[in-house]
Enzyme design. Structure first.
Site, short mmCIF file in Angstrom:
data_model
loop_
_atom_site.label_atom_id
_atom_site.label_comp_id
_atom_site.label_asym_id
_atom_site.label_seq_id
_atom_site.Cartn_x
_atom_site.Cartn_y
_atom_site.Cartn_z
N GLY A 15 0.90 -1.22 0.14
CA GLY A 15 -0.06 0.11 -0.11
C GLY A 15 0.79 1.31 0.13
O GLY A 15 2.11 1.28 -0.68
N GLU A 79 -9.03 -1.42 0.55
CA GLU A 79 -8.21 -2.09 1.47
C GLU A 79 -8.90 -2.86 2.68
O GLU A 79 -9.99 -2.25 3.15
CB GLU A 79 -7.45 -0.89 2.34
CG GLU A 79 -6.74 0.26 1.46
CD GLU A 79 -6.12 1.38 2.02
OE1 GLU A 79 -5.77 0.90 3.19
OE2 GLU A 79 -5.96 2.15 1.72
N HIS A 84 -8.68 -10.84 12.14
CA HIS A 84 -8.07 -12.20 12.38
C HIS A 84 -6.41 -11.95 12.66
O HIS A 84 -6.19 -11.01 11.76
CB HIS A 84 -8.07 -13.31 11.46
CG HIS A 84 -7.21 -14.78 11.71
ND1 HIS A 84 -7.69 -15.40 12.68
CD2 HIS A 84 -6.25 -15.11 11.27
CE1 HIS A 84 -6.92 -16.59 12.57
NE2 HIS A 84 -5.99 -16.20 11.79
P1 ADP Z 1 0.49 -1.38 3.47
O1 ADP Z 1 0.61 0.08 3.33
O2 ADP Z 1 1.52 -2.00 2.44
O3 ADP Z 1 -0.98 -2.07 2.95
P2 ADP Z 1 -0.26 -2.09 6.12
O4 ADP Z 1 0.38 -1.47 7.52
O5 ADP Z 1 -1.64 -1.79 5.69
O6 ADP Z 1 0.77 -1.93 4.78
O7 ADP Z 1 -0.16 -3.65 6.29
C1 ADP Z 1 -0.83 -4.42 5.36
C2 ADP Z 1 -0.32 -5.79 5.34
O8 ADP Z 1 -0.23 -6.36 6.56
C3 ADP Z 1 -0.97 -6.65 4.34
O9 ADP Z 1 -0.54 -6.72 3.08
C4 ADP Z 1 -0.80 -8.06 5.10
O10 ADP Z 1 0.25 -8.63 4.52
C5 ADP Z 1 -0.42 -7.81 6.47
N1 ADP Z 1 -1.47 -8.07 7.53
C6 ADP Z 1 -1.21 -8.92 8.52
N2 ADP Z 1 -2.34 -9.07 9.15
C7 ADP Z 1 -3.42 -8.53 8.54
C8 ADP Z 1 -4.78 -8.48 8.61
N3 ADP Z 1 -5.54 -8.96 9.79
N4 ADP Z 1 -5.72 -7.94 7.86
C9 ADP Z 1 -4.80 -7.43 6.83
N5 ADP Z 1 -3.72 -7.44 6.37
C10 ADP Z 1 -2.80 -8.28 7.47
MG MG Z 2 -2.86 -1.10 3.91
#
Ligand code: ADP
Ligand code: MG
Length: 155
Positions: A15, A79, A84
């Site tokens: 993201g 998003e 979980h």
């Molecule tokens: P980004 O900006 O890359 O989306 P985030 O801080 O939003 O970063 O974290 C998203 C990532 O966290 C997801 O792509 C996934 O790999 C990981 N993740 C771990 N647990 C969860 C969850 N319960 N729901 C969604 N993503 C999760």
């Molecule tokens: Mg994200």
């Protein structure tokens, strides 16, 4: 919204590093190719539904559909926060979701605390609504039993 329930599947991509994880609410992002298939009547805001990573278990989720600042708010982003606790990140894996219902429109918040409180409220609302029998049965939908392919469908 006539397009609900809406099924969607795609690879989890990085993201914008807005630090969702630091807030304790990581959101898995779909690539543009998946977002572009969203029907026109799916407006921005917060949705609830079911989600699974790869062939994993199907969990409750909340999804934010918002205007993507990276594209000067001309494109949407999707998003998903899966309700979980995963042991590891799952970038590159296939996320399958069904959006079941709408919670609220997008809105701004005066503080980070207010935002976090609102998201926790959304999560509780999602949990409650998804316990209704008509929503429960989507958890068992054949969509989640298909071997995931990176091909986005949505129909
Ligand atoms: P980004 O900006 O890359 O989306 P985030 O801080 O939003 O970063 O974290 C998203 C990532 O966290 C997801 O792509 C996934 O790999 C990981 N993740 C771990 N647990 C969860 C969850 N319960 N729901 C969604 N993503 C999760
Ligand atoms: Mg994200």
């Amino acid at each position: 919204m006539k397009s609900l329930p809406y099924f969607s599947r795609g690879e989890v991509v990085r993201g914008f590093g807005r630090g969702s994880k630091e807030l304790g609410i990581p959101t898995a992002n779909f690539p543009d190719s998946v977002v572009e298939h969203l029907p026109a009547d799916i407006s921005t805001g917060i949705y609830y539904g079911w989600a699974c990573v790869g062939n994993g278990d199907v969990h409750k989720m909340v999804m934010s559909i918002g205007w993507n600042p990276y594209y000067k708010n001309t494109k949407k982003s999707m998003e998903t926060h899966v309700i979980h606790t995963y042991k590891e990140d799952f970038y590159g894996e296939i996320l399958s979701v069904v959006m079941v219902g709408y919670i609220r429109p997008e809105r701004g918040f005066d503080s980070l605390d207010a935002l976090i409180t609102a998201i926790h409220g959304d999560i509780e609302e999602a949990k409650r609504r998804l316990d209704l029998p008509e929503h429960r049965k989507l958890q068992e939908d054949n969509f989640f039993k298909m071997s995931p392919s990176p091909i986005m469908n949505g129909h």
